[in-house]
Design an enzyme around this catalytic site. Structure first.
Site, short mmCIF file in Angstrom:
data_model
loop_
_atom_site.label_atom_id
_atom_site.label_comp_id
_atom_site.label_asym_id
_atom_site.label_seq_id
_atom_site.Cartn_x
_atom_site.Cartn_y
_atom_site.Cartn_z
N GLY A 1 0.83 -1.21 0.00
CA GLY A 1 0.00 0.00 0.00
C GLY A 1 0.86 1.25 0.00
O GLY A 1 0.59 2.21 -0.72
N LEU A 2 1.91 1.22 0.80
CA LEU A 2 2.82 2.37 0.86
C LEU A 2 3.53 2.56 -0.47
O LEU A 2 3.71 3.69 -0.94
CB LEU A 2 3.89 2.11 1.92
CG LEU A 2 3.60 2.62 3.31
CD1 LEU A 2 4.72 2.22 4.25
CD2 LEU A 2 3.49 4.14 3.24
N CYS B 1 -13.58 11.17 19.01
CA CYS B 1 -14.75 10.29 19.05
C CYS B 1 -14.97 9.74 20.46
O CYS B 1 -15.44 10.47 21.32
CB CYS B 1 -14.61 9.19 18.00
SG CYS B 1 -16.21 8.55 17.51
N THR C 1 17.61 -14.48 -2.63
CA THR C 1 16.65 -14.12 -3.68
C THR C 1 15.62 -15.22 -3.96
O THR C 1 14.68 -15.00 -4.73
CB THR C 1 17.37 -13.81 -5.01
OG1 THR C 1 18.00 -15.01 -5.46
CG2 THR C 1 18.41 -12.73 -4.84
N GLU D 1 -8.38 12.76 12.31
CA GLU D 1 -7.15 12.08 11.86
C GLU D 1 -7.26 11.60 10.41
O GLU D 1 -6.24 11.42 9.73
CB GLU D 1 -6.79 10.91 12.78
CG GLU D 1 -7.73 9.70 12.77
CD GLU D 1 -8.87 9.79 13.77
OE1 GLU D 1 -9.25 10.91 14.16
OE2 GLU D 1 -9.41 8.73 14.16
N PRO E 1 13.04 -16.65 -2.31
CA PRO E 1 11.60 -16.39 -2.14
C PRO E 1 11.05 -15.52 -3.27
O PRO E 1 9.94 -15.74 -3.75
CB PRO E 1 11.52 -15.67 -0.79
CG PRO E 1 12.77 -16.05 -0.08
CD PRO E 1 13.82 -16.26 -1.13
N GLY F 1 -12.80 4.35 19.95
CA GLY F 1 -12.81 2.97 20.43
C GLY F 1 -14.22 2.47 20.71
O GLY F 1 -15.17 3.26 20.77
N HIS G 1 -13.67 12.22 13.50
CA HIS G 1 -12.30 11.71 13.44
C HIS G 1 -11.44 12.61 12.55
O HIS G 1 -11.29 12.33 11.35
CB HIS G 1 -12.29 10.30 12.85
CG HIS G 1 -12.87 9.26 13.75
ND1 HIS G 1 -12.10 8.57 14.66
CD2 HIS G 1 -14.13 8.80 13.89
CE1 HIS G 1 -12.87 7.71 15.32
NE2 HIS G 1 -14.11 7.84 14.88
N ILE H 1 -5.39 -18.69 -2.19
CA ILE H 1 -6.52 -19.18 -3.01
C ILE H 1 -7.50 -18.05 -3.30
O ILE H 1 -7.92 -17.85 -4.43
CB ILE H 1 -7.23 -20.34 -2.29
CG1 ILE H 1 -6.30 -21.56 -2.27
CG2 ILE H 1 -8.55 -20.69 -2.97
CD1 ILE H 1 -6.87 -22.77 -1.56
#
Ligand code: GLN
Length: 538
Positions: A18-19, A382, A189, A510, A191, A355, A508, A149
Site C-alpha cells: 500500500g505504501l 470520538c 533471492t 485524523e 523467495p 474505540g 475523526h 486461493i
C-alpha cells in the site's frame, strides 16, 4: 488512453504494498499526472467495518461513509486524491453483486462462474473508477499474497484486463521480499524467484519488481534477480527499510528511478517531479527543531495498525510545528492498574482516540481527568470526546456514576447515549453514523480559531452522542460546545476555556490529515504540548 498499474505482493504480507502504491502515486502526481488509487481485498467480508482491530487494524472512513482498508489512508495521505467507496473492492462485494445479479435473472440461462462472471465484475470496477475519477493513471493494489486461493480471481481479472487494454497501457508491479539470512550473512533471492514464478504460472509477468530488504541490493544481486525472474535489471527496484519515516519512500523510489521507468513503460511523457516540498517535510521529520512526547491512551496498544491514522496525524502535527514527536503508547488498563500519575507523568500531551467496548474505559477517564486538572493538553477523538464528557460529569458536575449507555445501560446519568434513529438499527454492517458531516463552529472558540473557518466537514464513525438533556448543566459549569451540527442538535466539538488545550471532537479529524497539510486540530494540539514542555522542561 488511460494507463493502469497493478501492484501485487509476494512472499509475506505486511511488505508495504500500500505504501509503495501510494508513494508511486506521489511521484506520478508530482509529474503532473492525475492519479486514482484503488485497493482490492480478497477476503469475503463486504467491508472491514465489522472486523476487529486485531484482525484488520484500523478501519479507514471516507467522506461518503465507506468503511475501508487502512491502505486507503496511505493513498489519501500521500496524494491529493479524494477516495470514495469505488476505491475499495472486496470479494464479499463482488460475490454480493454477482449473486444479486443471478437472483434478478441477469445471467438467465447461464451457469454463473468465477470466470467470467466474478472476473468481469472485478474488471468492471477498474473501468468504473477509471471513468469516474477522470484520472490519467489508475493504480490498483491487490491485497493478500500471491499464491493465496482467495486472491486468484483478482489476479486472473488483472491478467485479462491488461491483455484487453494492451501492455502499452497496463503494467504489473510486484512487491517482494529479499530477506537477509544472518547465518549465511547474505540476502537471499529464492523467495522472490518463487513468488515471481507463481505469478507467471497464472499468466502475470511483472514488469517491475520492488524488492523490500533490510540491506542494500548490490549489482550482482540485482543481476541475479533480473536473470531468474526475467525482468530487466533497471526494473529491479530496491526498497530498503526506511530509517526515519514512511514519508521517505517516494524519495527512495525516485532515487531508484522507478517513476521514470513506469512512465517509459506506459509511454507517458512527463517532466521529472519536483519533490523539494517533500524533502522539506523529511527534513523536519529527521532533524526537527523541537521535540515532544505525546501519550496515546488506547486499548489496542500492542497493535501497530490499530491507530494508524491517529499516529500519522500526530506526526503531521509535529511537522507543522517543526517538532519531532515521540508517541508513547499507553495501555488504558495500565492506568487502572498502576495509577494515572505513574503512567502519564512527563508527557507533553495526552490523546484519547476512538474505540468501542468497555475494556480500558475507566483508565481513559482517569487520563482525561489528569489532563484537565493538571492543565496538560488533551485531544479526544470520538470516544475520546465521550470520555472527556463522562469525566466532567462525574468529577465537576458531581453526577455520580455518569456514563455512556454503551458501557452502562443502567447509568443514572446517561450523558452519552444512543440516538433514537440508531436504536432501531439491528444490522451491524455499515449502520453507524458514517462519513463526512457538516459542523458549525462557535465564534471565538479555539476550534474556530484553529480551523480559521466556521463551517467544516469531518468524517464520523459512531453510534453514541452527547445527550442534550445535560447540555445546560454542562454549559453552566463552563463546558463549551464549540462545534454543533448545523441544526444544533448534535454535539461535534467540546472544549474547556481556561485550559491551555482541552478539546475533543465527536468526529475523526485524523482521517483528513496529510504530511503536507497537517490537520488544524493536531497542529494546535502539538503546539500546545510543545509550549507546555518548553516552559516547564521535564
Ligand atoms: N463507541 C463509541 C460510539 O459508537 C465511539 C466510537 C468511536 O470512537 N469511533 O459512539
Amino acid at each position: 488512453m488511460k494507463k493502469f498499474i497493478f501492484v501485487t505482493g509476494g512472499v509475506v504480507s505486511s511488505l508495504g504494498k500500500g505504501l509503495t502504491a501510494a508513494a508511486l502515486g506521489t511521484l506520478l502526481e508530482n509529474r503532473g499526472l492525475k492519479v486514482a488509487l484503488q485497493k482490492f481485498d480478497p477476503y469475503l467480508n463486504v467491508d472491514p467495518g465489522t472486523m476487529s482491530p486485531y484482525q484488520h487494524g484500523e478501519v479507514y472512513v471516507l467522506d461518503d461513509g465507506a468503511e475501508t482498508d487502512l491502505d486507503l489512508g496511505h493513498y489519501e495521505r500521500f496524494t491529493s486524491v479524494k477516495l470514495t467507496r469505488l476505491n475499495n473492492l472486496t470479494s464479499g462485494q463482488v460475490y454480493q453483486t454477482v449473486l444479486n445479479n443471478e437472483r434478478e435473472g441477469k445471467y438467465l440461462g447461464k451457469t454463473v462462474q468465477v470466470i467470467p462472471h466474478v472476473t468481469d465484475e472485478i474488471k468492471n470496477r477498474i473501468h468504473v473508477l477509471a471513468e469516474k475519477s477522470g484520472a490519467d493513471v489508475i493504480i490498483t493494489e491487490i491485497g493478500g499474497t500471491t499464491g493465496d486461493i482467495e486472491g486468484l480471481p483478482f489476479l486472473e481479472a488483472i491478467r485479462e484486463f491488461a491483455l484487453e487494454v494492451g501492455y502499452n497501457n497496463a503494467i504489473f508491479i510486484h512487491v517482494t521480499y529479499v530477506p537477509f539470512i544472518k547465518a549465511a550473512g547474505e540476502l537471499k533471492t529464492k523467495p522472490t524467484q518463487q513468488s515471481v514464478a507463481k505469478l507467471r504460472e497464472i499468466g502475470v509477468t511483472p514488469h517491475v519488481l520492488v524488492c523490500r530488504c533490510e540491506r542494500p541490493l548490490d549489482k550482482d544481486l540485482r543481476q541475479k534477480i533480473s536473470l531468474f525472474c526475467n525482468i530487466p535489471v533497471e526494473a529491479v527496484i530496491e526498497e530498503k527499510d526506511v530509517d526515519h519515516s514512511i514519508y521517505e519512500v517516494p524519495l527512495m523510489l525516485q532515487r531508484e528511478r522507478m517513476d521514470d521507468l513506469v512512465c517509459r513503460l506506459l509511454h507517458l511523457t512527463t517532466p521529472t517531479p519536483n519533490m523539494t516540498h517533500w524533502q522539506e517535510i523529511i527534513r523536519k521529520l529527521i532533524a526537527p527543531q523541537h521535540r515532544v512526547r505525546i501519550g496515546v491512551v488506547g486499548k489496542y496498544i500492542g497493535l501497530q495498525d490499530a491507530y494508524k491514522s491517529v499516529y500519522e496525524a500526530i506526526i503531521h502535527g509535529g511537522v507543522a510545528n517543526d517538532c519531532g514527536v515521540e508517541i508513547v503508547q499507553v495501555d488504558a488498563e495500565d492506568i487502572e492498574k498502576n495509577g494515572v500519575e505513574k503512567t502519564l507523568k512527563g508527557l507533553g500531551g495526552i490523546l484519547v482516540p476512538g474505540g468501542f467496548g468497555e475494556r480500558g474505559v475507566e483508565g481513559k477517564i482517569l487520563a482525561a481527568q489528569y489532563a484537565r486538572e493538571n492543565k496538560i493538553p488533551y485531544l479526544g477523538l470520538c470516544l475520546g470526546m465521550q470520555i472527556a464528557t463522562i469525566e466532567f460529569a462525574r468529577n465537576v458536575l458531581k453526577l455520580a456514576k455518569a456514563h455512556s449507555t454503551e458501557f452502562d445501560p443502567a447509568t443514572p446519568h446517561p450523558v452519552i447515549a444512543m440516538l433514537d434513529e440508531q436504536r432501531k438499527v439491528t444490522k451491524k454492517g455499515g449502520t453507524m453514523r458514517l462519513g463526512a458531516q457538516p459542523c458549525q463552529l462557535a465564534v471565538g472558540s479555539k476550534a474556530g480559531q484553529l480551523y480559521g473557518s466556521f463551517v467544516i466537514h469531518e468524517r464520523h464513525r459512531h453510534r453514541y452522542e452527547f445527550n442534550n438533556a445535560y447540555r445546560e448543566k454542562f454549559e453552566q459549569a463552563g463546558f463549551v460546545f464549540s462545534g454543533l451540527s448545523p441544526d444544533g442538535k448534535l454535539v461535534e466539538v467540546i472544549e474547556l476555556p481556561g485550559h491551555p488545550f482541552f478539546l475533543a471532537s465527536q468526529f475523526h479529524p485524523e482521517f483528513l490529515s496529510k504530511p503536507h497539510q497537517p490537520h488544524p486540530l493536531f497542529r494546535g494540539f502539538i503546539a500546545a504540548a510543545h509550549h507546555r514542555i518548553h516552559q516547564k522542561p521535564i
